[in-house]
Design a protein around this motif. Structure first.
Motif, mmCIF file in Angstrom:
data_model
loop_
_atom_site.group_PDB
_atom_site.id
_atom_site.type_symbol
_atom_site.label_atom_id
_atom_site.label_comp_id
_atom_site.label_asym_id
_atom_site.label_seq_id
_atom_site.Cartn_x
_atom_site.Cartn_y
_atom_site.Cartn_z
ATOM 1 N N UNK A 72 0.835 -1.192 0.000
ATOM 2 C CA UNK A 72 0.000 0.000 0.000
ATOM 3 C C UNK A 72 0.866 1.236 0.000
ATOM 4 N N UNK A 73 0.276 2.356 -0.398
ATOM 5 C CA UNK A 73 0.999 3.625 -0.465
ATOM 6 C C UNK A 73 0.401 4.599 0.552
ATOM 7 N N UNK A 74 0.681 5.893 0.366
ATOM 8 C CA UNK A 74 0.277 6.873 1.378
ATOM 9 C C UNK A 74 -1.231 6.914 1.601
ATOM 10 N N UNK A 75 -2.034 6.856 0.535
ATOM 11 C CA UNK A 75 -3.494 6.929 0.699
ATOM 12 C C UNK A 75 -4.037 5.776 1.531
ATOM 13 N N UNK A 76 -3.710 4.507 1.218
ATOM 14 C CA UNK A 76 -4.147 3.424 2.094
ATOM 15 C C UNK A 76 -3.589 3.544 3.510
ATOM 16 N N UNK A 77 -2.372 4.093 3.646
ATOM 17 C CA UNK A 77 -1.810 4.283 4.984
ATOM 18 C C UNK A 77 -2.652 5.254 5.788
ATOM 19 N N UNK A 78 -3.074 6.351 5.152
ATOM 20 C CA UNK A 78 -3.901 7.335 5.846
ATOM 21 C C UNK A 78 -5.245 6.745 6.256
ATOM 22 N N UNK A 79 -5.764 5.833 5.431
ATOM 23 C CA UNK A 79 -7.080 5.240 5.692
ATOM 24 C C UNK A 79 -7.012 3.998 6.574
ATOM 25 N N UNK A 80 -5.820 3.598 6.997
ATOM 26 C CA UNK A 80 -5.681 2.375 7.792
ATOM 27 C C UNK A 80 -6.018 1.130 7.000
ATOM 28 N N UNK A 81 -5.718 1.144 5.691
ATOM 29 C CA UNK A 81 -6.103 0.065 4.801
ATOM 30 C C UNK A 81 -4.895 -0.673 4.206
ATOM 31 N N UNK A 82 -3.778 -0.653 4.898
ATOM 32 C CA UNK A 82 -2.606 -1.382 4.430
ATOM 33 C C UNK A 82 -2.801 -2.885 4.619
ATOM 34 N N UNK A 83 -2.012 -3.656 3.905
ATOM 35 C CA UNK A 83 -1.971 -5.112 4.083
ATOM 36 C C UNK A 83 -0.577 -5.462 4.599
ATOM 37 N N UNK A 140 0.992 -8.569 16.046
ATOM 38 C CA UNK A 140 -0.305 -8.504 15.362
ATOM 39 C C UNK A 140 -1.301 -7.646 16.134
ATOM 40 N N UNK A 141 -1.173 -7.623 17.448
ATOM 41 C CA UNK A 141 -2.132 -6.854 18.255
ATOM 42 C C UNK A 141 -2.043 -5.360 17.995
ATOM 43 N N UNK A 142 -0.912 -4.921 17.441
ATOM 44 C CA UNK A 142 -0.727 -3.483 17.194
ATOM 45 C C UNK A 142 -1.116 -3.060 15.791
ATOM 46 N N UNK A 143 -1.406 -4.009 14.916
ATOM 47 C CA UNK A 143 -1.540 -3.694 13.500
ATOM 48 C C UNK A 143 -2.924 -3.219 13.087
ATOM 49 N N UNK A 144 -3.950 -3.552 13.848
ATOM 50 C CA UNK A 144 -5.324 -3.296 13.431
ATOM 51 C C UNK A 144 -5.589 -1.836 13.053
ATOM 52 N N UNK A 145 -5.096 -0.843 13.805
ATOM 53 C CA UNK A 145 -5.374 0.538 13.400
ATOM 54 C C UNK A 145 -4.719 0.939 12.081
ATOM 55 N N UNK A 146 -3.679 0.201 11.671
ATOM 56 C CA UNK A 146 -2.936 0.562 10.465
ATOM 57 C C UNK A 146 -3.306 -0.286 9.256
ATOM 58 N N UNK A 147 -3.787 -1.507 9.499
ATOM 59 C CA UNK A 147 -3.911 -2.487 8.418
ATOM 60 C C UNK A 147 -5.296 -3.109 8.383
ATOM 61 N N UNK A 148 -5.815 -3.281 7.164
ATOM 62 C CA UNK A 148 -7.107 -3.949 7.029
ATOM 63 C C UNK A 148 -6.972 -5.454 7.151
ATOM 64 N N UNK A 149 -5.771 -5.985 6.912
ATOM 65 C CA UNK A 149 -5.536 -7.411 7.069
ATOM 66 C C UNK A 149 -4.048 -7.664 7.269
ATOM 67 N N UNK A 150 -3.742 -8.818 7.844
ATOM 68 C CA UNK A 150 -2.354 -9.228 8.008
ATOM 69 C C UNK A 150 -2.256 -10.715 7.708
ATOM 70 N N UNK A 151 -1.199 -11.073 7.011
ATOM 71 C CA UNK A 151 -1.022 -12.456 6.548
ATOM 72 C C UNK A 151 0.310 -12.967 7.064
ATOM 73 N N UNK A 152 0.272 -14.085 7.797
ATOM 74 C CA UNK A 152 1.487 -14.674 8.332
ATOM 75 C C UNK A 152 2.134 -15.543 7.263
ATOM 76 N N UNK A 153 3.398 -15.260 6.971
ATOM 77 C CA UNK A 153 4.085 -15.897 5.849
ATOM 78 C C UNK A 153 5.066 -16.983 6.275
ATOM 79 N N UNK A 154 5.328 -17.106 7.576
ATOM 80 C CA UNK A 154 6.267 -18.119 8.048
ATOM 81 C C UNK A 154 7.463 -17.484 8.725
ATOM 82 N N UNK A 155 8.618 -18.097 8.510
ATOM 83 C CA UNK A 155 9.839 -17.633 9.157
ATOM 84 C C UNK A 155 10.448 -16.467 8.376
ATOM 85 N N UNK A 156 11.221 -15.634 9.090
ATOM 86 C CA UNK A 156 12.014 -14.584 8.441
ATOM 87 C C UNK A 156 12.976 -15.251 7.448
#
Length: 301
Positions: A125-136, A150-166
């Motif tokens: 996402x870019x600045x507009x989704x960031x302002x709207x709290x719609x990042x992924x 993950x508990x901190x992401x909700x105000x910033x992101x519309x969804x979060x996807x766990x991808x595994x290990x770093x």
């Protein structure tokens, strides 16, 4: 980590300020930025402005970093001094910027060795989704650290996807950015072709919007391009940085990236023309220049 974690945020740049504002509006937050003036709006929103990185780390359980590159991260963490352990021990460090996957993998090792938790959380996402709290957000790391972050992401992101290990979250970010680069570059070339061919650009946009090619990106970027609005959602310089990271990751893993390579070269040319601070649709400047060059009369006698 008992109770509600105390959250700190470092990096109030193009994306970070909007992300931190959403966090500040949702609850207690401590922020720090090298340029103190950028924190003024957050202070008005109720965030506490730390006096130094040490102050922020001491008062935070989770520290979110939205910084431009590895050098900036290393500086904030004081990674190569004895203060690194004091800053990260007992805390979860959440890396939300975009760096090379290999850099992130080593940073995770160093952070865990120093007694801290580490999470990759790059965003799409870019600045507009960031302002709207719609990042992924894409997450990678040890399960306990990921759960804390993950508990901190909700105000910033519309969804979060766990991808595994770093470093799988950063590899995921780079993979999806190939499509972003190809999509925007293709859209720009399409509209340039239409404009030079004498077509009604509003009709072109109507056709795109009614077709299978319609997307949030085309709906956002096509009108900006037609209006000549190059105010940045994602700058040419930032997009080029990501293109270089993708190319580097591809080469190190023996993966072909022919479409990415063409797009990266176009963005390199756009920066060379002095348009690095404009929105990524400014890649049209290079396409226009190439068209004009093709139309120049031959100097052969």
């Amino acid at each position: 980590m008992d109770g509600t974690p105390r959250v700190g945020f470092i990096g109030l740049g193009h994306m970070g300020l909007a992300m931190a504002m959403n966090l500040a509006n949702a609850g207690p937050l401590t922020v720090w930025n090298r340029s103190a003036g950028k924190a003024a709006a957050l202070k008005r929103a109720g965030a506490r402005v730390a006096s130094s990185p040490d102050d922020l780390f001491a008062s935070s359980d989770i520290v979110i970093l939205m910084l431009t590159d590895g050098a900036a991260i290393d500086a904030v963490l004081d990674r190569f001094s004895s203060r690194f352990t004091a800053r990260v021990s007992g805390r979860v460090i959440v890396h939300m910027g975009t760096t090379s996957p290999d850099y992130s993998l080593q940073l995770e090792k160093d952070t865990r060795t120093a007694g801290g938790g580490y999470v990759e959380a790059p965003v799409s996402g870019s600045r507009k989704p960031a302002e709207a709290g719609q990042l992924v957000a894409m997450l990678a790391g040890e399960p306990a650290a990921v759960a804390a972050a993950r508990s901190c992401l909700t105000p910033m992101c519309k969804s979060s996807i766990t991808c595994g290990a770093v470093p799988k979250a950063l590899l995921m970010k780079l993979a999806v950015n190939i499509l972003l680069l190809a999509t925007v570059t293709g859209l720009v070339e399409s509209l340039h072709f239409a404009q030079r061919g004498g077509l009604d650009l509003d009709q072109v946009i109507q056709v795109l919007a009614a077709s299978q090619m319609a997307s949030d990106i085309s709906r956002l970027k096509a009108p900006k391009l037609v209006q000549g609005d190059f105010s940045a959602h994602a700058t040419i310089a930032d997009v080029l940085k990501n293109g270089r990271l993708i190319a580097e990751a591809a080469r190190s893993r023996g993966i072909a990236s022919p479409v990415l390579d063409v797009c990266r070269d176009l963005y390199e040319e756009t920066v060379a023309l002095g348009h690095g601070d404009l929105d990524m649709i400014a890649v049209v400047k290079v396409i226009e220049a190439r068209t004009d060059h093709c139309r120049e009369p031959s100097r052969d006698t």
